[in-house]
Design a protein around this motif. Structure first.
Motif, mmCIF file in Angstrom:
data_model
loop_
_atom_site.group_PDB
_atom_site.id
_atom_site.type_symbol
_atom_site.label_atom_id
_atom_site.label_comp_id
_atom_site.label_asym_id
_atom_site.label_seq_id
_atom_site.Cartn_x
_atom_site.Cartn_y
_atom_site.Cartn_z
ATOM 1 N N TYR A 44 -80.272 -44.979 -90.963
ATOM 2 C CA TYR A 44 -81.069 -43.738 -90.388
ATOM 3 C C TYR A 44 -82.340 -43.990 -90.981
ATOM 4 O O TYR A 44 -83.261 -43.594 -89.808
ATOM 5 C CB TYR A 44 -80.513 -42.495 -91.299
ATOM 6 C CG TYR A 44 -81.354 -41.335 -91.230
ATOM 7 C CD1 TYR A 44 -80.906 -40.382 -90.105
ATOM 8 C CD2 TYR A 44 -82.491 -40.954 -91.824
ATOM 9 C CE1 TYR A 44 -82.011 -39.375 -89.854
ATOM 10 C CE2 TYR A 44 -83.192 -39.713 -91.272
ATOM 11 C CZ TYR A 44 -82.973 -38.978 -90.371
ATOM 12 O OH TYR A 44 -83.823 -37.954 -90.148
ATOM 13 N N LEU A 45 -82.766 -44.506 -91.752
ATOM 14 C CA LEU A 45 -84.302 -44.934 -92.203
ATOM 15 C C LEU A 45 -84.755 -45.862 -91.148
ATOM 16 O O LEU A 45 -85.786 -45.671 -90.856
ATOM 17 C CB LEU A 45 -84.361 -45.192 -93.623
ATOM 18 C CG LEU A 45 -84.088 -44.305 -94.805
ATOM 19 C CD1 LEU A 45 -84.279 -44.865 -96.215
ATOM 20 C CD2 LEU A 45 -85.037 -43.023 -94.707
ATOM 21 N N GLU A 46 -83.993 -46.913 -90.871
ATOM 22 C CA GLU A 46 -84.503 -47.937 -89.945
ATOM 23 C C GLU A 46 -84.619 -47.319 -88.625
ATOM 24 O O GLU A 46 -85.695 -47.588 -88.067
ATOM 25 C CB GLU A 46 -83.358 -48.997 -89.858
ATOM 26 C CG GLU A 46 -83.500 -50.204 -88.727
ATOM 27 C CD GLU A 46 -82.221 -50.917 -88.885
ATOM 28 O OE1 GLU A 46 -81.833 -51.190 -87.654
ATOM 29 O OE2 GLU A 46 -82.192 -51.768 -89.975
ATOM 30 N N SER A 47 -83.647 -46.738 -88.149
ATOM 31 C CA SER A 47 -83.691 -45.940 -86.729
ATOM 32 C C SER A 47 -84.982 -44.937 -86.790
ATOM 33 O O SER A 47 -85.925 -44.913 -85.843
ATOM 34 C CB SER A 47 -82.765 -44.968 -86.424
ATOM 35 O OG SER A 47 -81.635 -45.858 -86.198
ATOM 36 N N THR A 87 -90.042 -41.675 -97.374
ATOM 37 C CA THR A 87 -90.123 -42.983 -97.070
ATOM 38 C C THR A 87 -90.778 -43.383 -95.816
ATOM 39 O O THR A 87 -91.315 -44.464 -95.521
ATOM 40 C CB THR A 87 -88.749 -43.479 -97.026
ATOM 41 O OG1 THR A 87 -88.017 -43.314 -98.270
ATOM 42 C CG2 THR A 87 -88.396 -44.958 -96.404
ATOM 43 N N LEU A 88 -90.859 -42.423 -94.723
ATOM 44 C CA LEU A 88 -91.315 -42.709 -93.478
ATOM 45 C C LEU A 88 -92.749 -42.728 -93.404
ATOM 46 O O LEU A 88 -93.350 -43.366 -92.664
ATOM 47 C CB LEU A 88 -90.835 -41.730 -92.420
ATOM 48 C CG LEU A 88 -89.167 -41.915 -92.130
ATOM 49 C CD1 LEU A 88 -88.611 -40.540 -91.276
ATOM 50 C CD2 LEU A 88 -88.683 -43.220 -91.471
ATOM 51 N N GLY A 89 -93.307 -41.712 -94.056
ATOM 52 C CA GLY A 89 -94.742 -41.709 -94.179
ATOM 53 C C GLY A 89 -95.318 -40.097 -94.077
ATOM 54 O O GLY A 89 -94.682 -39.159 -94.058
ATOM 55 N N PRO A 90 -96.621 -39.996 -94.036
ATOM 56 C CA PRO A 90 -97.329 -38.579 -94.245
ATOM 57 C C PRO A 90 -97.091 -37.609 -93.058
ATOM 58 O O PRO A 90 -97.434 -36.370 -92.864
ATOM 59 C CB PRO A 90 -98.926 -39.057 -94.531
ATOM 60 C CG PRO A 90 -99.012 -40.301 -93.723
ATOM 61 C CD PRO A 90 -97.667 -41.231 -94.150
ATOM 62 N N LYS A 91 -96.760 -38.314 -91.907
ATOM 63 C CA LYS A 91 -96.499 -37.312 -90.715
ATOM 64 C C LYS A 91 -94.773 -36.898 -90.665
ATOM 65 O O LYS A 91 -94.642 -35.967 -89.723
ATOM 66 C CB LYS A 91 -96.830 -38.186 -89.567
ATOM 67 C CG LYS A 91 -98.287 -38.427 -89.329
ATOM 68 C CD LYS A 91 -98.719 -39.008 -87.740
ATOM 69 C CE LYS A 91 -98.127 -40.412 -87.824
ATOM 70 N NZ LYS A 91 -98.172 -41.248 -86.522
ATOM 71 N N ALA A 92 -94.266 -37.087 -91.721
ATOM 72 C CA ALA A 92 -92.803 -36.737 -91.732
ATOM 73 C C ALA A 92 -92.640 -35.616 -92.784
ATOM 74 O O ALA A 92 -93.102 -35.828 -93.925
ATOM 75 C CB ALA A 92 -91.825 -37.760 -92.134
ATOM 76 N N PHE A 93 -92.000 -34.630 -92.461
ATOM 77 C CA PHE A 93 -91.624 -33.420 -93.280
ATOM 78 C C PHE A 93 -90.302 -32.741 -93.085
ATOM 79 O O PHE A 93 -89.604 -33.387 -92.089
ATOM 80 C CB PHE A 93 -92.744 -32.225 -92.713
ATOM 81 C CG PHE A 93 -94.193 -32.580 -92.879
ATOM 82 C CD1 PHE A 93 -94.669 -32.106 -93.813
ATOM 83 C CD2 PHE A 93 -94.924 -33.383 -92.074
ATOM 84 C CE1 PHE A 93 -96.136 -32.391 -94.082
ATOM 85 C CE2 PHE A 93 -96.218 -33.537 -91.905
ATOM 86 C CZ PHE A 93 -97.011 -33.103 -93.196
ATOM 87 N N ASP A 109 -76.661 -51.118 -80.790
ATOM 88 C CA ASP A 109 -77.009 -50.715 -79.144
ATOM 89 C C ASP A 109 -76.764 -49.107 -79.182
ATOM 90 O O ASP A 109 -77.772 -48.454 -78.396
ATOM 91 C CB ASP A 109 -75.925 -51.173 -78.210
ATOM 92 C CG ASP A 109 -76.145 -52.705 -77.970
ATOM 93 O OD1 ASP A 109 -77.190 -53.203 -78.305
ATOM 94 O OD2 ASP A 109 -75.227 -53.449 -77.361
ATOM 95 N N VAL A 110 -76.170 -48.880 -79.738
ATOM 96 C CA VAL A 110 -75.802 -47.150 -79.930
ATOM 97 C C VAL A 110 -77.299 -46.528 -80.601
ATOM 98 O O VAL A 110 -77.598 -45.554 -80.236
ATOM 99 C CB VAL A 110 -74.645 -46.622 -80.502
ATOM 100 C CG1 VAL A 110 -74.574 -44.885 -80.605
ATOM 101 C CG2 VAL A 110 -73.288 -47.191 -79.771
ATOM 102 N N ARG A 111 -77.479 -47.166 -81.886
ATOM 103 C CA ARG A 111 -78.597 -46.642 -82.304
ATOM 104 C C ARG A 111 -79.828 -46.691 -81.661
ATOM 105 O O ARG A 111 -80.742 -46.225 -81.365
ATOM 106 C CB ARG A 111 -78.810 -47.458 -83.737
ATOM 107 C CG ARG A 111 -77.795 -47.260 -84.670
ATOM 108 C CD ARG A 111 -77.987 -47.786 -86.136
ATOM 109 N NE ARG A 111 -78.554 -49.030 -86.314
ATOM 110 C CZ ARG A 111 -77.725 -50.146 -86.639
ATOM 111 N NH1 ARG A 111 -76.285 -50.018 -86.699
ATOM 112 N NH2 ARG A 111 -78.383 -51.513 -86.435
ATOM 113 N N ALA A 112 -80.139 -48.175 -80.783
ATOM 114 C CA ALA A 112 -81.104 -48.171 -79.996
ATOM 115 C C ALA A 112 -81.275 -46.945 -78.759
ATOM 116 O O ALA A 112 -82.358 -46.572 -78.410
ATOM 117 C CB ALA A 112 -80.961 -49.400 -79.222
ATOM 118 N N GLN A 113 -79.902 -46.755 -78.249
ATOM 119 C CA GLN A 113 -79.996 -45.584 -77.368
ATOM 120 C C GLN A 113 -80.728 -44.359 -77.830
ATOM 121 O O GLN A 113 -81.293 -43.310 -77.183
ATOM 122 C CB GLN A 113 -78.676 -45.495 -76.584
ATOM 123 C CG GLN A 113 -78.453 -44.442 -75.743
ATOM 124 C CD GLN A 113 -76.946 -44.309 -75.307
ATOM 125 O OE1 GLN A 113 -76.571 -45.038 -74.290
ATOM 126 N NE2 GLN A 113 -76.200 -43.380 -76.035
#
Length: 434
Positions: free
Chosen positions: A203-206, A248-254, A156-160
């Protein structure tokens, strides 16, 4: 302005101040141009490049900072985000080098974002990356970030925290921003407090959820920090963790590089080179440090390191490195100086390092490196660094209608005294940056 204080953004006021200095500048510029011509360098081309360089002002930087122990408010501090824009406009008007502002949310929240964008446009400013804040609790917040945010064990904290970042994207779209900077203070203060692998996985999931909410033309800038407030281990503690997350996230992550977020004596310019190679250099938070994350004025401690970083950036331009378009932003805390003066000085120091890096004889340097001539390679860099490029910086400002001597013009305007009259002082006994 009341009491005959001058408006430092007024072009006529700036031009009147410049008139006193124009003759000396013309002579110095001509002399430097002759020196550079003998080196095969066109001073006008360098000046044009310097004039085009811009760095974003952090909205929080125009207020007085603080330490963990105390904060001493300055005169005429901005009371809200609209006041902050006024101060940012002064910085840009006098330097011509800070056309955008980077907001921090919810610090800079207002119920009328369209009005904020309209005011910025009227002041000649745009908005750079928006910065999310999940490293402190705010009034009315349902769940606490004391033990983490995007990596908290409680879903729930992660979702917030995820929802806050997505809300920052929504606000950024209203303002015309194109990037979200994500920095978290999540980590552990004691060995065994946190499962190191699972925290990174959370972290990666969030961040994957945040990444999915990015518009197609946006970027996510992942900021790392070695320590503080988590002193034993931080989830995203170095450029390696940041790079792993971005890939891991993709081409828009730097990856975003803050000059103070490294262990002492770390070779930051090498990190820059590696991230350029990986096509993941997203940008910078520029400042300087003596011991750690000091957030001192840029270039005040180690100007040569700043030059070496820009040497890598100019080299990447020279080589036409792919996917190379880093963002530039200042990130400083001003405890004993006028924040406006410090930010102007720092913006100028960035332009200085850039101009010096443009003077490096790239072909000669490459030849010396190929020949393993260590001495001459080092001297090639030193020759550019020791060149006094002040006339180039001043001419670039003059061509843009800014001040030849920004600090002098600012002080003669007495803008800070005028702000002290218009903005009632707010007593503060807390620590930390506000």
């Amino acid at each position: 302005m009341a009491n005959n204080y001058a408006d430092p953004r007024d072009r006529a006021f700036i031009a009147e101040d410049n008139a006193r200095l124009r003759g000396d500048l013309d002579a110095d510029y001509a002399a430097l141009g002759a020196i550079l011509q003998r080196r095969g360098v066109n001073i006008e081309a360098v000046t044009a490049n310097v004039a085009s360089f811009g760095v974003a002002i952090p909205s929080w930087g125009v207020g007085t900072g603080g330490t963990r122990f105390a904060r001493f408010p300055g005169k005429g501090e901005p009371r809200n985000v609209f006041d902050k824009l006024e101060d940012c406009a002064v910085i840009h008007g006098l330097t011509g080098a800070t056309p955008t502002v980077s907001l921090h949310l919810p610090w800079d929240h207002t119920d009328d974002m369209p009005a904020l964008r309209q005011r910025a446009t009227a002041l000649g400013l745009g908005f750079d990356a928006v910065n999310s804040n999940t490293f402190q609790d705010r009034p009315g917040q349902q769940l606490s970030y004391k033990y983490g945010s995007l990596t908290h064990t409680d879903p729930d904290v992660r979702a917030q925290a995820v929802e806050h970042n997505i809300d920052c994207i929504r606000i950024g779209k209203l303002l015309g921003s194109k990037a979200l900077t994500v920095w978290i203070g999540d980590g552990a203060n004691f060995p065994g407090q946190q499962h190191l692998t699972r925290a990174f996985e959370r972290y990666l999931e969030s961040t994957a959820q945040i990444y999915a909410a990015l518009p197609s033309d946006w970027r996510m800038l992942i900021e790392h920090k070695m320590y503080e407030p988590a002193f034993y281990t931080t989830v995203i503690q170095d450029w390696g963790s940041s790079l792993m997350a971005a890939q891991t996230l993709g081409p828009k992550a730097f990856c975003l590089v803050d000059l103070g977020h490294h262990a002492p004596n770390v070779n930051i310019e090498m990190i820059v080179a590696r991230l350029v190679h990986a096509r993941r250099l997203g940008g910078f938070h520029f400042n300087d440090s003596k011991y750690g994350d000091d957030d001192l004025d840029t270039g005040c401690i180690d100007p040569y390191r700043l030059f070496l970083i820009f040497n890598e950036l100019v080299d990447a331009q020279w080589r036409q490195a792919p996917d190379f378009h880093p963002a530039h932003m200042l990130d400083q805390s001003h405890n004993v100086t006028d924040p406006i003066e410090s930010l102007m000085t720092s913006a100028i120091e960035l332009q200085r390092a850039y101009a010096q890096a443009l003077l490096v004889d790239r072909q000669a340097l490459a030849d010396y490196q190929q020949q393993n001539d260590a001495l001459m390679a080092a001297q090639t860099l030193k020759r550019a660094f020791t060149t006094d490029v002040q006339p180039i910086l001043a001419r670039a400002r003059l061509q843009k209608g800014a001040a030849i001597d920004p600090i002098g013009t600012y002080r003669r305007s007495q803008y800070r005294l005028g702000c002290a009259e218009r903005r009632p002082a707010a007593q503060s006994f807390g620590g930390g940056i506000v």
